[in-house]
Design a protein around this motif. Structure first.
Motif, PDB file in Angstrom:
ATOM      1  N   SER A 226       0.814  -1.220   0.000  1.00  0.00           N
ATOM      2  CA  SER A 226       0.000   0.000   0.000  1.00  0.00           C
ATOM      3  C   SER A 226       0.842   1.262   0.000  1.00  0.00           C
TER       4      SER A 226
ATOM      5  N   THR B 271      -5.189  15.378  -3.936  1.00  0.00           N
ATOM      6  CA  THR B 271      -5.927  14.270  -3.327  1.00  0.00           C
ATOM      7  C   THR B 271      -5.086  13.001  -3.267  1.00  0.00           C
ATOM      8  N   ASP B 272      -4.252  12.782  -4.272  1.00  0.00           N
ATOM      9  CA  ASP B 272      -3.411  11.585  -4.280  1.00  0.00           C
ATOM     10  C   ASP B 272      -2.342  11.635  -3.193  1.00  0.00           C
TER      11      ASP B 272
ATOM     12  N   GLU C 289      -2.422  13.400  -0.486  1.00  0.00           N
ATOM     13  CA  GLU C 289      -3.086  13.327   0.820  1.00  0.00           C
ATOM     14  C   GLU C 289      -3.428  11.877   1.168  1.00  0.00           C
ATOM     15  N   ALA C 290      -3.867  11.125   0.174  1.00  0.00           N
ATOM     16  CA  ALA C 290      -4.196   9.725   0.410  1.00  0.00           C
ATOM     17  C   ALA C 290      -2.945   8.929   0.774  1.00  0.00           C
ATOM     18  N   ARG C 291      -1.846   9.186   0.076  1.00  0.00           N
ATOM     19  CA  ARG C 291      -0.598   8.475   0.370  1.00  0.00           C
ATOM     20  C   ARG C 291      -0.083   8.839   1.765  1.00  0.00           C
TER      21      ARG C 291
ATOM     22  N   ALA D 142      -1.989   9.701   4.286  1.00  0.00           N
ATOM     23  CA  ALA D 142      -2.892   9.039   5.227  1.00  0.00           C
ATOM     24  C   ALA D 142      -2.516   7.570   5.424  1.00  0.00           C
ATOM     25  N   ARG D 143      -2.024   6.917   4.369  1.00  0.00           N
ATOM     26  CA  ARG D 143      -1.624   5.509   4.504  1.00  0.00           C
ATOM     27  C   ARG D 143      -0.423   5.374   5.428  1.00  0.00           C
TER      28      ARG D 143
END
Length: 376
Positions: A96, A123-124, A126-128, A130-131
């Protein structure tokens, strides 16, 4: 690749230009990798590159020279911090996430350092981020792009590599709190004293400073991501504890400042209400006092229209042009006029008001209680 010992029982030279290609493959696409050696401004560079005709994969897309150089700098600066280690291309077991450089401290604390030189959507990234956070891994994104739309959204820093080969510097991402006080008091006057300025400090960017110092601050946990306001907009910046302390000091000063204003407003409100109530009592007692004195004097006295400071803000009553009585003087002002009021009759609307006046007047002061008429 940046250290002679590969950490797996083999030396770097064993996979550099061997007669038979070593079994080194990409963990993402499984394509064969070659160890490449180069120099840049006198520095040795060692990195793995996909063999020819390799398919596109997430690792291969980031294999530019600037990307390698930045990862090399980040790893070197992490290893310069006592007790810290740096590993390349560390991935999650489930795939992930994959960190360009994973910094690991002696206590197990981990910081993923990403060299993000290519364009990426907010958004990408930020998602990375968050992981990483979901696995209790701190992270910082590094870029040399002039336009960085995500710099305000994730823990990040913009870097710049001098053309002369000098050390890489951080040009954006960290912030400092700059205190500022007015030359004079900027608030209301409380108890005769102007309130001191609580401060008008702001968060501002910092002058360029070495990347090595920034990475050391990340490892030592002396700089942390913190939401601040710059030009009235909330943004995420790297800040140090002393600057946070300055911001907190100003926040507390503003809280005290605002509380003092609120307290003074409440005092003023109560004072206005007390004046309103006093005038109402005085107005209600005017007619009863006239009748009271008419019954004893046989004629009506002369009443002033409002309270007079000379008579402790009470309404003076005159007989034959001379002070004779006072309607509802203010108790805490009676003490300053007790001698002048001693020969006059003081009228109060309640026993409680009489007691307050008596506590401030001279002993023997005549005080009469005349209840306020009940509304019809």
């Amino acid at each position: 690749m940046t250290q002679p010992n590969l950490g797996c029982g083999h030396e770097r030279e064993e996979i550099y230009k061997p007669r038979k290609p070593p079994p080194v493959v990409c963990v993402v696409c499984a394509w064969q990798l070659h160890l490449v050696h180069g120099t840049h401004h006198g520095r040795d560079l060692w990195f793995l590159r996909h063999a020819s005709r390799a398919p596109d994969c997430s690792v291969r897309l980031g294999e530019g020279m600037q990307h390698h150089l930045l990862k090399l700098d980040l790893a070197a600066h992490v290893r310069a911090v006592d007790g810290w280690r740096a590993d390349y291309e560390v991935a999650a077991e489930d795939g992930s996430w994959r960190a360009d450089v994973m910094a690991t401290g002696p206590d197990g604390r981990r910081i993923a350092m990403e060299a993000q030189l290519a364009s990426i959507a907010v958004t990408d990234i930020e998602a990375r981020t968050a992981r990483y956070q979901a696995e209790n891994i701190e992270c910082c994104w590094f870029t040399d792009r002039k336009t960085v739309p995500w710099l305000d959204n994730v823990p990040a820093a913009r870097v710049q590599r001098p053309e002369d080969g000098g050390e890489v510097v951080v040009t954006a991402g960290p912030a400092r709190f700059v205190p500022r006080l007015c030359d004079s008091a900027c608030g209301p006057i409380i108890d005769g004293t102007p309130l001191a300025c609580p401060g008008h400090g702001t968060w501002q960017g910092v002058d360029p400073f070495p990347l090595a110092r920034f990475v050391a601050g990340l490892c030592h946990d002396t700089t942390r991501p913190h939401h601040v306001r710059i030009d009235f907009d909330p943004v995420l910046r790297w800040v140090t504890r002393p600057y946070l302390a300055l911001e907190e000091q100003q926040r507390r000063a503003h809280a005290f400042f605002e509380q003092a204003i609120d307290d003074q407003a409440e005092i003023n409100r109560r004072h206005r209400q007390a004046i309103h109530d006093l005038i109402a009592r005085q107005d209600d007692l005017k007619r009863p006092v006239e009748e009271y004195l008419y019954a004893r004097l046989g004629f009506y006295p002369e009443l002033a229209g409002r309270g007079d400071p000379t008579f402790a803000m009470g309404v003076p009553v005159h007989v034959n042009g001379r002070p004779y009585a006072v309607i509802c003087p203010v108790a805490n002002r009676v003490a300053f006029r007790r001698t002048e009021l001693a020969s006059l009759i003081l009228f109060a609307a309640t026993e409680r008001e009489r007691d307050r006046i008596a506590a401030q007047a001279l002993p023997g002061q005549r005080i009469e209680v005349i209840p306020r008429p009940q509304p019809q």
